[in-house]
Design a protein around this motif. Structure first.
Motif, PDB file in Angstrom:
ATOM      1  N   LEU A   1       0.829  -1.200   0.000  1.00 35.98           N
ATOM      2  CA  LEU A   1       0.000   0.000   0.000  1.00 35.98           C
ATOM      3  C   LEU A   1       0.868   1.256   0.000  1.00 35.98           C
ATOM      4  CD1 LEU A   1      -2.955   1.011   0.223  1.00 35.98           C
ATOM      5  CD2 LEU A   1      -2.642   0.971   2.698  1.00 35.98           C
ATOM      6  N   LEU A   2       1.882   1.266   0.833  1.00 37.68           N
ATOM      7  CA  LEU A   2       2.789   2.411   0.880  1.00 37.68           C
ATOM      8  C   LEU A   2       3.579   2.542  -0.417  1.00 37.68           C
ATOM      9  CD1 LEU A   2       3.648   4.716   2.706  1.00 37.68           C
ATOM     10  CD2 LEU A   2       5.374   3.211   3.703  1.00 37.68           C
ATOM     11  N   GLY A   3       3.944   1.418  -1.018  1.00 33.99           N
ATOM     12  CA  GLY A   3       4.636   1.447  -2.308  1.00 33.99           C
ATOM     13  C   GLY A   3       3.760   2.037  -3.403  1.00 33.99           C
ATOM     14  N   ALA A   4       2.488   1.654  -3.417  1.00 37.05           N
ATOM     15  CA  ALA A   4       1.552   2.205  -4.405  1.00 37.05           C
ATOM     16  C   ALA A   4       1.383   3.708  -4.203  1.00 37.05           C
ATOM     17  CB  ALA A   4       0.205   1.501  -4.305  1.00 37.05           C
ATOM     18  N   TYR A   5       1.328   4.131  -2.953  1.00 32.45           N
ATOM     19  CA  TYR A   5       1.228   5.560  -2.627  1.00 32.45           C
ATOM     20  C   TYR A   5       2.442   6.317  -3.162  1.00 32.45           C
ATOM     21  CZ  TYR A   5       1.404   9.703   0.363  1.00 32.45           C
ATOM     22  OH  TYR A   5       1.513  10.995   0.825  1.00 32.45           O
ATOM     23  N   GLU A   6       3.635   5.768  -2.937  1.00 31.76           N
ATOM     24  CA  GLU A   6       4.860   6.419  -3.408  1.00 31.76           C
ATOM     25  C   GLU A   6       4.900   6.478  -4.937  1.00 31.76           C
ATOM     26  OE1 GLU A   6       7.097   8.041  -1.685  1.00 31.76           O
ATOM     27  OE2 GLU A   6       6.194   7.539   0.234  1.00 31.76           O
ATOM     28  N   THR A   7       4.436   5.416  -5.602  1.00 23.85           N
ATOM     29  CA  THR A   7       4.383   5.408  -7.066  1.00 23.85           C
ATOM     30  C   THR A   7       3.447   6.490  -7.573  1.00 23.85           C
ATOM     31  OG1 THR A   7       4.915   3.063  -7.187  1.00 23.85           O
ATOM     32  CG2 THR A   7       3.794   4.018  -9.095  1.00 23.85           C
ATOM     33  N   LEU A   8       2.285   6.632  -6.954  1.00 29.59           N
ATOM     34  CA  LEU A   8       1.341   7.683  -7.360  1.00 29.59           C
ATOM     35  C   LEU A   8       1.928   9.072  -7.111  1.00 29.59           C
ATOM     36  CD1 LEU A   8      -2.098   6.255  -6.209  1.00 29.59           C
ATOM     37  CD2 LEU A   8      -1.382   6.763  -8.556  1.00 29.59           C
ATOM     38  N   LYS A   9       2.668   9.241  -6.033  1.00 28.30           N
ATOM     39  CA  LYS A   9       3.321  10.540  -5.787  1.00 28.30           C
ATOM     40  C   LYS A   9       4.307  10.872  -6.898  1.00 28.30           C
ATOM     41  CE  LYS A   9       5.373  11.230  -1.957  1.00 28.30           C
ATOM     42  NZ  LYS A   9       5.965  11.306  -0.619  1.00 28.30           N
TER      43      LYS A   9
END
Length: 72
Positions: free
Chosen positions: A22-30
């Motif tokens: 989930l945190l990885g997906a958040y960082e990718t979207l950022k």
């Protein structure tokens, strides 16, 4: 599938594999939100998805930051 290298939440608890993803997906979207070469429809939807994922990661104490500089 992107995973984060962070191993603890803001309270010092170990992250589960799902929380890391989930945190990885958040960082990718950022990263995508910071680009200026995307079409307007993609740009808008990335920011919408980032705002939703920000809420989830914030509620889970995975990160604490504001996204104003990315237009979210």
């Amino acid at each position: 599938m992107t995973t984060s290298t962070v191993s603890e939440d803001l309270l010092g608890q170990p992250l589960s594999p799902a929380e890391q993803e989930l945190l990885g997906a958040y960082e990718t979207l950022k990263q995508l939100a910071s680009r200026d070469d995307l079409p307007p429809c993609a740009n808008s939807n990335i920011r919408k998805a980032l705002a939703a994922l920000w809420q989830a990661t914030n509620d889970l104490n995975l990160q604490y930051e504001q996204l104003y500089d990315l237009g979210v």
